[in-house]
Design a protein around this motif. Structure first.
Motif, PDB file in Angstrom:
ATOM      1  N   VAL A  39       0.865  -1.180   0.000  1.00 49.53           N
ATOM      2  CA  VAL A  39       0.000   0.000   0.000  1.00 49.53           C
ATOM      3  C   VAL A  39       0.899   1.227   0.000  1.00 49.53           C
ATOM      4  CG1 VAL A  39      -1.834   1.236   1.231  1.00 49.53           C
ATOM      5  CG2 VAL A  39      -1.762  -1.276   1.261  1.00 49.53           C
ATOM      6  N   ASN A  40       0.675   2.134  -0.945  1.00 49.25           N
ATOM      7  CA  ASN A  40       1.552   3.290  -1.124  1.00 49.25           C
ATOM      8  C   ASN A  40       0.771   4.598  -1.126  1.00 49.25           C
ATOM      9  OD1 ASN A  40       4.325   1.991  -1.870  1.00 49.25           O
ATOM     10  ND2 ASN A  40       2.838   0.851  -3.081  1.00 49.25           N
ATOM     11  N   ARG A  41       1.477   5.692  -0.867  1.00 51.13           N
ATOM     12  CA  ARG A  41       0.846   7.014  -0.871  1.00 51.13           C
ATOM     13  C   ARG A  41       0.155   7.302  -2.197  1.00 51.13           C
ATOM     14  NH1 ARG A  41       0.133   9.894   3.964  1.00 51.13           N
ATOM     15  NH2 ARG A  41       1.798   9.241   5.367  1.00 51.13           N
ATOM     16  N   ALA A 305      -6.209  -0.086   5.910  1.00 59.44           N
ATOM     17  CA  ALA A 305      -4.835   0.087   5.435  1.00 59.44           C
ATOM     18  C   ALA A 305      -4.599   1.527   4.986  1.00 59.44           C
ATOM     19  CB  ALA A 305      -4.551  -0.885   4.294  1.00 59.44           C
ATOM     20  N   HIS A 306      -5.570   2.099   4.278  1.00 63.07           N
ATOM     21  CA  HIS A 306      -5.427   3.486   3.828  1.00 63.07           C
ATOM     22  C   HIS A 306      -5.459   4.452   5.008  1.00 63.07           C
ATOM     23  CE1 HIS A 306      -6.026   3.527  -0.766  1.00 63.07           C
ATOM     24  NE2 HIS A 306      -5.527   2.358  -0.395  1.00 63.07           N
ATOM     25  N   ARG A 307      -6.263   4.148   6.005  1.00 62.36           N
ATOM     26  CA  ARG A 307      -6.326   5.019   7.181  1.00 62.36           C
ATOM     27  C   ARG A 307      -4.990   5.042   7.923  1.00 62.36           C
ATOM     28  NH1 ARG A 307     -11.557   2.335   7.670  1.00 62.36           N
ATOM     29  NH2 ARG A 307     -13.177   3.790   6.967  1.00 62.36           N
ATOM     30  N   ILE A 308      -4.324   3.898   7.996  1.00 64.13           N
ATOM     31  CA  ILE A 308      -3.024   3.840   8.663  1.00 64.13           C
ATOM     32  C   ILE A 308      -2.040   4.775   7.984  1.00 64.13           C
ATOM     33  CG2 ILE A 308      -1.028   2.369   9.144  1.00 64.13           C
ATOM     34  CD1 ILE A 308      -3.017   0.020   9.463  1.00 64.13           C
ATOM     35  N   LEU A 309      -2.012   4.757   6.649  1.00 62.89           N
ATOM     36  CA  LEU A 309      -1.103   5.647   5.933  1.00 62.89           C
ATOM     37  C   LEU A 309      -1.479   7.111   6.132  1.00 62.89           C
ATOM     38  CD1 LEU A 309       0.147   3.138   4.589  1.00 62.89           C
ATOM     39  CD2 LEU A 309       0.238   4.456   2.462  1.00 62.89           C
ATOM     40  N   GLU A 311      -2.863   8.454   8.673  1.00 64.94           N
ATOM     41  CA  GLU A 311      -2.532   8.887  10.024  1.00 64.94           C
ATOM     42  C   GLU A 311      -1.030   9.107  10.202  1.00 64.94           C
ATOM     43  OE1 GLU A 311      -4.054   5.670  12.278  1.00 64.94           O
ATOM     44  OE2 GLU A 311      -6.169   6.273  12.078  1.00 64.94           O
ATOM     45  N   SER A 312      -0.219   8.524   9.321  1.00 70.91           N
ATOM     46  CA  SER A 312       1.248   8.644   9.364  1.00 70.91           C
ATOM     47  C   SER A 312       1.836   8.176  10.691  1.00 70.91           C
ATOM     48  CB  SER A 312       1.678  10.085   9.078  1.00 70.91           C
ATOM     49  OG  SER A 312       1.391  10.443   7.751  1.00 70.91           O
ATOM     50  N   SER A 313       1.185   7.207  11.310  1.00 71.36           N
ATOM     51  CA  SER A 313       1.701   6.664  12.560  1.00 71.36           C
ATOM     52  C   SER A 313       2.547   5.411  12.334  1.00 71.36           C
ATOM     53  CB  SER A 313       0.540   6.318  13.499  1.00 71.36           C
ATOM     54  OG  SER A 313      -0.332   5.369  12.890  1.00 71.36           O
ATOM     55  N   HIS A 314       2.619   4.963  11.093  1.00 70.74           N
ATOM     56  CA  HIS A 314       3.292   3.709  10.788  1.00 70.74           C
ATOM     57  C   HIS A 314       4.801   3.886  10.634  1.00 70.74           C
ATOM     58  CE1 HIS A 314       2.698   5.739   6.984  1.00 70.74           C
ATOM     59  NE2 HIS A 314       3.566   4.918   6.424  1.00 70.74           N
TER      60      HIS A 314
END
Length: 324
Positions: A39-41, A305-309, A311-314
């Motif tokens: 999953v990418n930006r 998965a998109h929400r994780i990106l 949020e930039s907490s990963h």
């Protein structure tokens, strides 16, 4: 087969898992039964309607995958049904099967499982093609990479250190600072507290900047350069239009380049992947470096998965797990 489609551009909730026709392998192509997809930006941008696929490419999101070759088209001789592979895609990774030209499809590094391998193609090809093939980073030089805890950042830090370079990176928290130091970053700048350009300038400047931010950082990136420095812009998180002080760039005898991996011809993608197999796969296989998987998310939970990106907490990569 099941695949993720976007019925209307919007937030993560616009991602829908639906039944779509199975792809067929044409001449020079293979069909991969997808085990995992990174999953990418860029996927977030496509979901929002800001990053359409190249003409003639599937609307299904997904720029990389790992899996097993399920069918081989006419003229393909280097790949066989049953091979475990990973691949760069122009689209289609968020699906149970994807058809792709054979060129950018390569064997997995030895010892890497199919889930982890889904985190490799896009970030490794991006960093390798831009930092090393384009900007020509060499041992003893200094790389500045923004977003050091991201998939791109964690990959760039490891690769640069493996090839003898010094690394400066930016992060947004003390926790992420600790992670990137453990990966080998020499100088870590918390961009919420410090001016990265001033830190770089005081240290004598950097030779290469790998920039995922774009317009917002353009002027500061020039300020951070050493004489003869090279800026490579690969992202637009900070906007698409910025002002460039040509006088400052001239004084540094610097260059600014911008690239997109997705829109490169198949032959270029194949050359990049072949270069990775030759120069980088051995380093993954001996444990010198490797992808960092923050989370593996089931296809049905793709919105998460998109929400994780967002949020930039990963730290590292998020992958979709399609292994059933």
């Amino acid at each position: 087969m099941r695949a993720v489609i976007v019925e209307e551009p919007g937030g993560p909730e616009s991602l829908v898992v639906a039944e779509v026709p199975d792809p067929q392998a044409g001449p020079g192509e293979v069909v991969i039964a997808v085990a995992s997809a990174g999953v990418n930006r860029a996927d977030l941008l496509q979901r929002q309607g800001h990053y359409p696929p190249p003409p003639g490419t599937t609307d299904v999101i997904g720029l990389e995958c790992a899996g097993v070759v399920e069918a081989v088209g006419e003229g393909v001789s280097d790949l066989r049904v049953g091979d475990e592979v990973c691949a760069l895609l122009a689209g289609g990774g968020y699906a149970e099967r994807v058809v792709v030209p054979a060129g950018p499809v390569v064997p997995l590094p030895a010892g890497v499982d199919l889930l982890t391998a889904g985190a490799i193609p896009e970030t490794y090809a991006t960093v390798w093609s831009n930092v090393f093939m384009l900007a020509g980073l060499t041992a003893g030089e200094t790389l500045l990479v923004h977003g050091g805890a991201s998939g791109i950042g964690t990959t760039a830090i490891q690769l640069a250190k493996a090839f003898g370079a010094k690394v400066v990176t930016t992060v947004g928290s003390a926790e992420k600072a600790e992670v990137v130091r453990d990966l080998g970053a020499d100088v870590v700048v918390n961009y919420r507290e410090e001016d990265f350009a001033e830190v770089c300038r005081e240290a004598g400047g950097v030779d290469v900047v790998l920039d995922i931010i774009g317009a917002k950082y353009l002027g500061q990136n020039v300020k951070a350069l050493a004489r003869g420095g090279r800026i490579v812009v690969i992202g637009m998180q900070g906007g698409v239009k910025g002002e460039l002080n040509l006088s400052a760039l001239l004084q540094k005898q610097g260059t600014v380049s911008a690239t997109s991996l997705r829109f490169r011809p198949t032959e270029e993608k194949a050359a990049i992947m072949a270069d990775l197999v030759e120069h980088v796969w051995p380093l993954i296989e001996d444990g010198t470096l490797g992808p960092i998987v923050h989370a593996a998310v089931a296809l049905d939970d793709v919105a998460d998965a998109h929400r994780i990106l967002e949020e930039s907490s990963h730290v590292g990569k998020v992958v979709l797990d399609l292994r059933g």
